[in-house]
Design an enzyme around this catalytic site. Structure first.
Site, PDB file in Angstrom:
ATOM      1  N   LYS A 181     -22.856 -41.058  -1.395  1.00  0.00           N
ATOM      2  CA  LYS A 181     -22.748 -40.248  -0.193  1.00  0.00           C
ATOM      3  C   LYS A 181     -21.697 -39.138  -0.755  1.00  0.00           C
ATOM      4  O   LYS A 181     -20.558 -39.007  -0.906  1.00  0.00           O
ATOM      5  CB  LYS A 181     -22.056 -41.194   0.896  1.00  0.00           C
ATOM      6  CG  LYS A 181     -22.069 -40.773   2.206  1.00  0.00           C
ATOM      7  CD  LYS A 181     -21.040 -39.794   2.375  1.00  0.00           C
ATOM      8  CE  LYS A 181     -20.769 -39.203   3.691  1.00  0.00           C
ATOM      9  NZ  LYS A 181     -19.910 -37.946   4.003  1.00  0.00           N
ATOM     10  N   SER A 235      -8.876 -38.819   0.484  1.00  0.00           N
ATOM     11  CA  SER A 235      -7.596 -39.086   0.899  1.00  0.00           C
ATOM     12  C   SER A 235      -7.189 -40.291   1.238  1.00  0.00           C
ATOM     13  O   SER A 235      -7.910 -41.499   1.288  1.00  0.00           O
ATOM     14  CB  SER A 235      -7.568 -38.294   2.383  1.00  0.00           C
ATOM     15  OG  SER A 235      -8.237 -39.227   3.214  1.00  0.00           O
ATOM     16  N   THR A 238      -8.508 -42.346   4.520  1.00  0.00           N
ATOM     17  CA  THR A 238      -9.907 -42.477   4.453  1.00  0.00           C
ATOM     18  C   THR A 238      -9.830 -43.817   3.552  1.00  0.00           C
ATOM     19  O   THR A 238     -10.809 -44.787   3.929  1.00  0.00           O
ATOM     20  CB  THR A 238     -10.711 -41.373   3.842  1.00  0.00           C
ATOM     21  OG1 THR A 238     -10.751 -40.458   4.702  1.00  0.00           O
ATOM     22  CG2 THR A 238     -12.358 -41.901   3.847  1.00  0.00           C
ATOM     23  N   ALA A 239      -9.259 -43.940   2.468  1.00  0.00           N
ATOM     24  CA  ALA A 239      -9.254 -44.902   1.616  1.00  0.00           C
ATOM     25  C   ALA A 239      -8.748 -46.443   2.169  1.00  0.00           C
ATOM     26  O   ALA A 239      -9.336 -47.501   1.985  1.00  0.00           O
ATOM     27  CB  ALA A 239      -8.231 -44.813   0.328  1.00  0.00           C
ATOM     28  N   GLU A 256      -9.516 -43.107  -6.154  1.00  0.00           N
ATOM     29  CA  GLU A 256      -8.740 -41.997  -6.579  1.00  0.00           C
ATOM     30  C   GLU A 256      -8.618 -41.280  -5.560  1.00  0.00           C
ATOM     31  O   GLU A 256      -9.252 -40.537  -4.894  1.00  0.00           O
ATOM     32  CB  GLU A 256      -9.781 -41.231  -7.653  1.00  0.00           C
ATOM     33  CG  GLU A 256      -8.887 -40.323  -8.577  1.00  0.00           C
ATOM     34  CD  GLU A 256      -8.909 -38.849  -8.145  1.00  0.00           C
ATOM     35  OE1 GLU A 256      -7.824 -38.533  -7.473  1.00  0.00           O
ATOM     36  OE2 GLU A 256      -9.823 -38.195  -8.326  1.00  0.00           O
ATOM     37  N   CYS A 289      -7.019 -32.416  -6.826  1.00  0.00           N
ATOM     38  CA  CYS A 289      -6.188 -33.430  -6.891  1.00  0.00           C
ATOM     39  C   CYS A 289      -5.062 -33.661  -7.897  1.00  0.00           C
ATOM     40  O   CYS A 289      -3.977 -34.130  -7.478  1.00  0.00           O
ATOM     41  CB  CYS A 289      -6.960 -34.926  -6.659  1.00  0.00           C
ATOM     42  SG  CYS A 289      -7.973 -34.888  -8.135  1.00  0.00           S
ATOM     43  N   GLU A 384       0.410 -33.896   0.579  1.00  0.00           N
ATOM     44  CA  GLU A 384      -0.418 -32.989  -0.227  1.00  0.00           C
ATOM     45  C   GLU A 384      -1.128 -32.150   0.434  1.00  0.00           C
ATOM     46  O   GLU A 384      -1.707 -32.309   1.903  1.00  0.00           O
ATOM     47  CB  GLU A 384      -1.615 -34.172  -0.459  1.00  0.00           C
ATOM     48  CG  GLU A 384      -2.603 -33.307  -1.650  1.00  0.00           C
ATOM     49  CD  GLU A 384      -3.599 -34.388  -1.917  1.00  0.00           C
ATOM     50  OE1 GLU A 384      -3.969 -34.146  -3.070  1.00  0.00           O
ATOM     51  OE2 GLU A 384      -4.368 -35.271  -1.260  1.00  0.00           O
TER      52      GLU A 384
END
Length: 487
Positions: A181, A235, A238-239, A256, A289, A384
């Site tokens: 995806k 992010s 979302t993780a 990651e 990142c 970040e």
């Protein structure tokens, strides 16, 4: 031309999903926009739970056959995929540049060769994957790596094809099937990869590509009971959602995530090298990142470092990423641009000073920025930004340098500039980071473990670590007295 095809810089791309070896359209679409000039690159099939479930079903159906394929044959097909990438490298480069705004020269010279290398590396590693047998009280222990099953791989927009193939290549090499995806802001090269893989002889259903918004298709993928591995780059928020979704079936995760990495510059460092390393953090418009966005400089050389940095940064050329002379391209999306500017304006309002930049440009461009007079607990230091924005703080000794470096919730990477090998050893031992570079940056070997500490991630991938994640590692213990056959 079919309504499901689009053309970007002369390259024709199918905008439908790729499921079970066939193109599948959704009833709804979303517009993919180029960050270079805001133009539409095409209407992309917008996946829902239905397409997500279909992709997982296709991967499940294809898994037994691919898992049973001898490693040498799997490796041969992966090398054929690499050959296909090489053959279409120029097309992939120009499409990727138009889709995510990264420099065309970088895609040509480094990124697309690396994409092909990802497949070749894991094909080779598969064939030498081994753990020496060992004995326990005369019993033989034999370690093997069994394919786990269908894998969901969710990839980001900042280096779409390279980061996707970091995941796709080892997952396929291990004998798994894949549902990929890609990020909705940069989906095009994933579609091209599906064509390349099919042309290389990858069986139908082994690689599936579904497009769309995570909020609409994501849970159908990450919560599916037939998914055996999930790898995500993106992010922290979302993780967390993905982890919660996967928890129902205890699906193993590799995450990651974000970074707020430091660059520590000691007074004994080669200052020109240190400045080069610092300016390099503007690569890909700061949308990296691993970028060392927090510059920490020993107080006695801070003024001279800042002078040299300002001089070098002022000579960077920002503009069209298709121009070979451009050093910094655009920010990928208006929403990301607003996010970056919001961070900077709030920092300035709180007392930060913009030594370089500090403003928006035209279109999707943000000026390379360096902020000083920032507090360790300020938002601009702790969060970040994911744009061309660096901060500069000073320190007086090693203890303070390490304290500042470790003083965020992240731990993805760190860079140290010093002329003293003993200092380098002392400092790197104390830094919390998945990767530490000393007097260099972004040297990345696929043999090495890659991942983050703290909220920068969970798990490691690369070399054996990738196979450890994408496989069920089995130990078989055999008794020492041989076999007795019962007839």
């Amino acid at each position: 031309m079919s309504e499901h095809l689009t053309t970007v810089a002369g390259v024709t791309i199918d905008t439908r999903h790729f499921i079970g070896g066939e193109r599948v359209a959704s009833t709804e679409t979303f517009t993919d926009v180029s960050p270079i000039d805001g133009s539409s690159l095409g209407e992309i099939s917008r996946g829902t739970a239905m397409e997500g479930a279909a992709a997982v079903a296709a991967a499940k159906a294809a898994f037994p056959g691919w898992a049973a394929t001898p490693p040498a044959e799997r490796a041969r097909i992966l090398r054929a995929v690499a050959d296909g990438v090489d053959e279409r490298a120029e097309e992939l480069a120009i499409v990727e540049t138009n889709d995510n705004g990264a420099l065309l020269r970088s895609h040509r010279r480094g990124i697309m060769p690396r994409v092909a290398h990802n497949f070749r590396f894991f094909a080779d590693w598969l064939l030498k994957l081994d753990h020496e047998d060992f004995t326990t009280r005369g019993h033989t222990n034999h370690v093997s790596w069994d394919p786990a099953g269908p894998c969901v791989l969710i990839t980001p927009w900042n280096a779409p094809l390279m980061l996707a193939t970091w995941k796709v290549a080892p997952a396929l090499a291990a004998g798994n099937t894949v549902v990929l995806k890609p990020a909705e802001w940069s989906p095009l090269t994933a579609s091209l990869l599906a064509d390349i893989a099919a042309g290389a002889g990858l069986p139908a259903g082994v690689l599936n590509v579904v497009q769309g918004y995570g909020s609409e298709i994501g849970d159908a993928l990450t919560a599916h009971p037939d998914v055996r591995r999930i790898s995500f780059t993106g992010s922290v928020p979302t993780a967390r959602h993905i982890a919660a979704s996967a928890a129902a079936h205890l699906t193993p995760l590799s995450l990651e995530l974000g970074g707020k990495s430091p660059l520590l510059v000691f007074a004994d460092a080669d200052l020109d090298l240190a400045v080069d390393l610092a300016v390099e953090q503007y690569d890909n418009a700061g949308q990296v990142c691993l970028a060392a966005t927090r510059i920490l400089v020993e107080e006695t050389v801070a003024a001279e470092f800042t002078r040299r940095f300002t001089d070098k940064a002022s000579r960077l050329r920002q503009g069209d990423p298709r121009d070979e002379a451009t050093d910094i391209g655009p920010t990928i999306h208006p929403r990301q641009l607003e996010k970056i500017d919001g961070f900077v304006q709030r920092a300035l309002a709180a007392g930060a000073r913009a030594v370089v930049g500090g403003r928006r440009g035209e279109g999707h461009y943000y000026a390379p920025t360096l902020l000083t007079d920032v507090a360790q607990d300020s938002e601009i230091v702790q969060e970040e930004v994911f744009g061309p924005v660096l901060t500069l703080q000073t320190f007086t000794d090693e203890d303070e340098a390490v304290r500042l470096a470790n003083g965020t919730r992240f731990g993805l990477a760190a860079t140290v500039a010093t002329g003293d090998p003993e200092r380098a050893e002392r400092v790197t031992a104390r830094l919390v980071a998945g990767t530490v570079w000393v007097n260099c940056f972004f040297v990345r070997d696929l043999q090495a473990p890659f991942g983050g500490s703290r909220q920068s991630g969970v798990g490691r991938e690369g070399g054996n670590w990738s196979f450890d994640f994408y496989c069920d590692v089995k130990n078989t213990v055999t008794a020492p007295k041989g076999w007795k056959v019962h007839g």
